[in-house]
Design an enzyme around this catalytic site. Sequence first.
Site, mmCIF file in Angstrom:
data_model
loop_
_atom_site.group_PDB
_atom_site.id
_atom_site.type_symbol
_atom_site.label_atom_id
_atom_site.label_comp_id
_atom_site.label_asym_id
_atom_site.label_seq_id
_atom_site.Cartn_x
_atom_site.Cartn_y
_atom_site.Cartn_z
ATOM 1 N N ASP A 89 0.687 -1.348 -0.020
ATOM 2 C CA ASP A 89 0.040 0.018 0.055
ATOM 3 C C ASP A 89 0.667 1.203 0.003
ATOM 4 O O ASP A 89 0.399 2.317 -0.543
ATOM 5 C CB ASP A 89 -1.060 -0.112 1.310
ATOM 6 N N GLY A 90 2.065 1.431 0.826
ATOM 7 C CA GLY A 90 2.925 2.299 0.830
ATOM 8 C C GLY A 90 3.549 2.673 -0.660
ATOM 9 O O GLY A 90 3.710 4.014 -0.850
ATOM 10 N N ASN A 113 -4.639 9.507 0.922
ATOM 11 C CA ASN A 113 -5.113 8.994 2.023
ATOM 12 C C ASN A 113 -5.433 10.205 2.929
ATOM 13 O O ASN A 113 -6.603 10.356 3.289
ATOM 14 C CB ASN A 113 -4.218 7.881 2.690
ATOM 15 N N ASP A 126 -3.598 15.391 20.412
ATOM 16 C CA ASP A 126 -2.237 15.262 20.041
ATOM 17 C C ASP A 126 -1.921 15.438 18.693
ATOM 18 O O ASP A 126 -0.870 15.526 18.136
ATOM 19 C CB ASP A 126 -1.993 13.662 20.383
ATOM 20 N N THR A 175 -10.115 4.369 5.878
ATOM 21 C CA THR A 175 -9.897 3.213 6.353
ATOM 22 C C THR A 175 -8.270 3.108 6.712
ATOM 23 O O THR A 175 -7.965 1.658 7.192
ATOM 24 C CB THR A 175 -10.037 2.138 5.100
ATOM 25 N N ALA A 176 -7.614 4.186 6.999
ATOM 26 C CA ALA A 176 -6.232 4.217 7.283
ATOM 27 C C ALA A 176 -6.157 4.519 8.645
ATOM 28 O O ALA A 176 -6.736 4.176 9.401
ATOM 29 C CB ALA A 176 -5.472 4.900 6.053
ATOM 30 N N TYR A 177 -5.330 5.679 8.797
ATOM 31 C CA TYR A 177 -4.980 6.216 10.012
ATOM 32 C C TYR A 177 -6.351 6.720 10.609
ATOM 33 O O TYR A 177 -6.593 6.730 11.902
ATOM 34 C CB TYR A 177 -4.246 7.589 9.764
ATOM 35 N N LEU A 213 -9.304 5.595 10.663
ATOM 36 C CA LEU A 213 -9.917 4.592 11.196
ATOM 37 C C LEU A 213 -9.387 4.170 12.675
ATOM 38 O O LEU A 213 -10.024 4.067 13.451
ATOM 39 C CB LEU A 213 -9.939 3.323 10.154
ATOM 40 N N ALA A 222 -6.503 11.466 19.721
ATOM 41 C CA ALA A 222 -6.563 11.433 21.132
ATOM 42 C C ALA A 222 -6.808 12.903 21.546
ATOM 43 O O ALA A 222 -6.022 13.601 22.236
ATOM 44 C CB ALA A 222 -5.174 11.291 21.723
#
Length: 302
Positions: free
Chosen positions: A78-79, A152, A182, A193-195, A197, A217
């Site tokens: 994916d990267g 993304n 944060d 669907t990445a970070y 999520l 956070a």
Amino acid sequence: MPRLGLILNDGKELALKAALSIESKLEKSGYEVVRVSSSGGMVGFANPDQHMRTLGYNACVPEGFDPSMKLAIVLGGDGTVLSAARQTAPVGVPILTINTGHLGFLSEAYLPDIDKALEQVLASQWEIEERTSLVVSVMRGEQRRWEALCLNEMALHREPLTSMCHFEISIGRHAPVDISADGVILSTPTGSTAYSLSAGGPVITPDCPVLQLTPIAPHSLASRALVFSDLEPVTVFPATPERLMMVVDGTAGCYVWPEDRVLIRKSNHPVRFIRLTDHEFFQVLRKKLGWGLPHVAKPEKY
């Protein structure tokens, strides 16, 4: 002679071996193949005064890639796909993604299926699915100090051993939003669907014309993910004395200082994915992320 692109993660022996085999097959079929490394789509440096490449997202487009190219085959995880998107979207070259990594959420096919996939590609038996991309710019006054395309998400967060961040975020003409957390994530439907999520944001189907703002956070019970029209430009003002780290798609990034601001807007260059089969999104969610699976096994019927 028609041209095809071949983008690979040349740090992976499996991808390099597959690329050489694919290149040979395509050349025997009468195609000119332009092979490049996915590292050309990575844009990062220690600070905005030390540029790795010419400023502007068009600088990521490899030599030989232009709108006349039929398509590009991407070999990697994916990267690699995220880097390849930055290399191809500005010139509208569609990409066929072949997974040689782990999860392969953005992949269309796997290496064991490569011969069948090539047959379909050469016979033009495929469709195009366009995914929204963003332009992320770091501004200081009227000076553009950094810029990259994003498929993304853009994540802006604190460095280790620093205090909680404060942000003032302007979305279109709406009233500014203050967030203490944060960090913050601004994502596309693809990036939901990445970070995002992992930070508690909702999953958004790729055809929805929206963006998503997700705090990382947050120190508030009232601070939650926000979904809004992708026609709205977003400006993030850091309201914290320490420098922040910005990461775009995990393959690009820079430092952002208190006097900077980050502009995010929908790009005019969608990422064009080649689909060989029916790419039903809920099935992908179920297969890759386990969405909708029962928590306990259902008893068998006798």
